[in-house]
Design a protein around this motif. Structure first.
Motif, short mmCIF file in Angstrom:
data_model
loop_
_atom_site.label_atom_id
_atom_site.label_comp_id
_atom_site.label_asym_id
_atom_site.label_seq_id
_atom_site.Cartn_x
_atom_site.Cartn_y
_atom_site.Cartn_z
N ASP A 7 -7.83 3.56 -1.67
CA ASP A 7 -9.02 2.79 -1.29
C ASP A 7 -9.66 3.32 -0.01
O ASP A 7 -10.88 3.40 0.10
N GLN A 11 -13.44 4.77 -0.13
CA GLN A 11 -14.44 4.09 0.68
C GLN A 11 -15.02 5.06 1.72
O GLN A 11 -16.23 5.08 1.95
N ASP A 15 -19.09 6.36 2.40
CA ASP A 15 -19.61 5.68 3.58
C ASP A 15 -20.40 6.65 4.47
O ASP A 15 -19.81 7.46 5.17
N TYR A 62 -12.43 4.56 10.34
CA TYR A 62 -11.28 4.77 9.48
C TYR A 62 -10.18 5.33 10.37
O TYR A 62 -10.30 6.43 10.89
N TYR A 87 -10.82 0.20 9.49
CA TYR A 87 -10.00 0.31 8.29
C TYR A 87 -8.73 1.10 8.60
O TYR A 87 -8.80 2.28 8.94
#
Length: 104
Positions: A7, A11, A15, A62, A87
């Motif tokens: 994931d 993502q 992004d 991230y 994240y």
């Protein structure tokens, strides 16, 4: 938010407002990084906070470390400082099977 490697990667790739943070030590950093990562050693304590304050809070971050613990801690700190989208990569570099490059 904690994300599985699948994931997190999916993502990140979709992004356009993404930034990658590596919160490991310089020694760990030298072993290889996820491409385009920004080095920000969590163990710098207050220095880590000062560097976070210089980042653009409107970006989506991230965050990863060696195993996922420090990056989860970094995400919590960032959220307290007003970063809305962080994240955490569950399992960190120990479970990463994506691209790894030598830091410049």
């Amino acid at each position: 938010m904690d994300l599985s490697q699948k994931d997190w990667t999916e993502q990140l790739l979709q992004d356009p407002n993404a930034a990658i943070l590596d919160v490991r030590t310089p020694e760990e950093w030298s072993e290889g990084i996820i491409p385009n990562a920004i080095k920000l050693d969590l163990y710098q304590g207050q220095g880590f906070i000062y560097k976070l304050e210089e980042l653009d809070k409107s970006k989506n971050y991230y965050v990863y470390c060696k195993a996922g613990g420090r990056s989860a801690q970094a995400c919590n700190i960032m959220n307290q400082l007003g970063f809305e989208n962080t994240y955490n990569l569950i399992g960190g570099m120990m479970q990463w099977n994506g691209e790894v490059v030598a830091p410049e």
